[in-house]
Design a protein around this motif. Sequence first.
Motif: not given
Length: 294
Positions: A139-141, A266-273
């Motif tokens: 769920s962290a992702f 897998f990364v959480p919110r706050g990352f963009e390609l």
Amino acid sequence: MNDKAMTTIPGRIQRLFAQEDLNFLLTNRVPRIALTKAMGRFSRIESPWLTRLSIAVWRLFTPLDLSEARQQHFRSLKDCFTRELKPGARVFDARPEVFASPSDGIVGATGLVREGQVYQAKGFPYATAELFGPTQDASAFEGGRFVTLRLTSAMYHRFHAPADGTVEHVTYLSGDTWNVNPVALKRVERLFCRNERAVVRMKLASGHAIALVPVAAILVASIRLHFLDVLLHLGRRGAHEMPCSAPHAKGQEMGWFEHGSTIIVFVPRGFELAEGIAPGVRVRAGQALLKQGG
């Protein structure tokens, strides 16, 4: 046979395997696990002449380039699969906001995790909960991003820490060994959830929780993790929990595959390609894959 004929034979074989129906039949409708175990034993045979012959045959099927390899003579086929590169062959982007690619690869499906679901190919969803297994909380992702990196058999097979951080837990899940190429991903539902895999949970120095999921495939069902000094393979059954506290600097080698396969990031919110990252793009270990938002 003249030189011209010799140079066209590999191309003809590679074009033959590019035919989707034949490719799927020859790489999936076979005794996958038995062949994978046999390949594992064969690849460990230490014989200079057998190794040279095997590499020559390998080159008929794939554009293998060993020019970056630290050594040019190998004791076994496994040594060639897991080869080190010359110093400086892979430089990791040092910017702290950059999440670097952990390996060489071809970018596959990417996107946002929505309601615990991601995609292996268009129209082929799978659940993060199933991929991570019954003991891991995915769920962290939710709302974060995933990036699929496919390593072909000819690529550099070692993977590295994408950023400064600490590996906190590894879960190993035994499974099948379906091919993970695009042909199979368009035909086999939930393929990554069926195959042998490891879930590597890591906390970055920035505080973000990330996961790397190396997935095995036909002819490759061994994953070496240096920080646990363990070789994960088909002989292990069930979910194996391996808690740890293993600090890594960005670019530090984490382990290797013993052929080619896939890593799902897998990364959480706050990352963009990162700029230029899209399906079908070839990336190298150390290249910017994702960036933390401002």
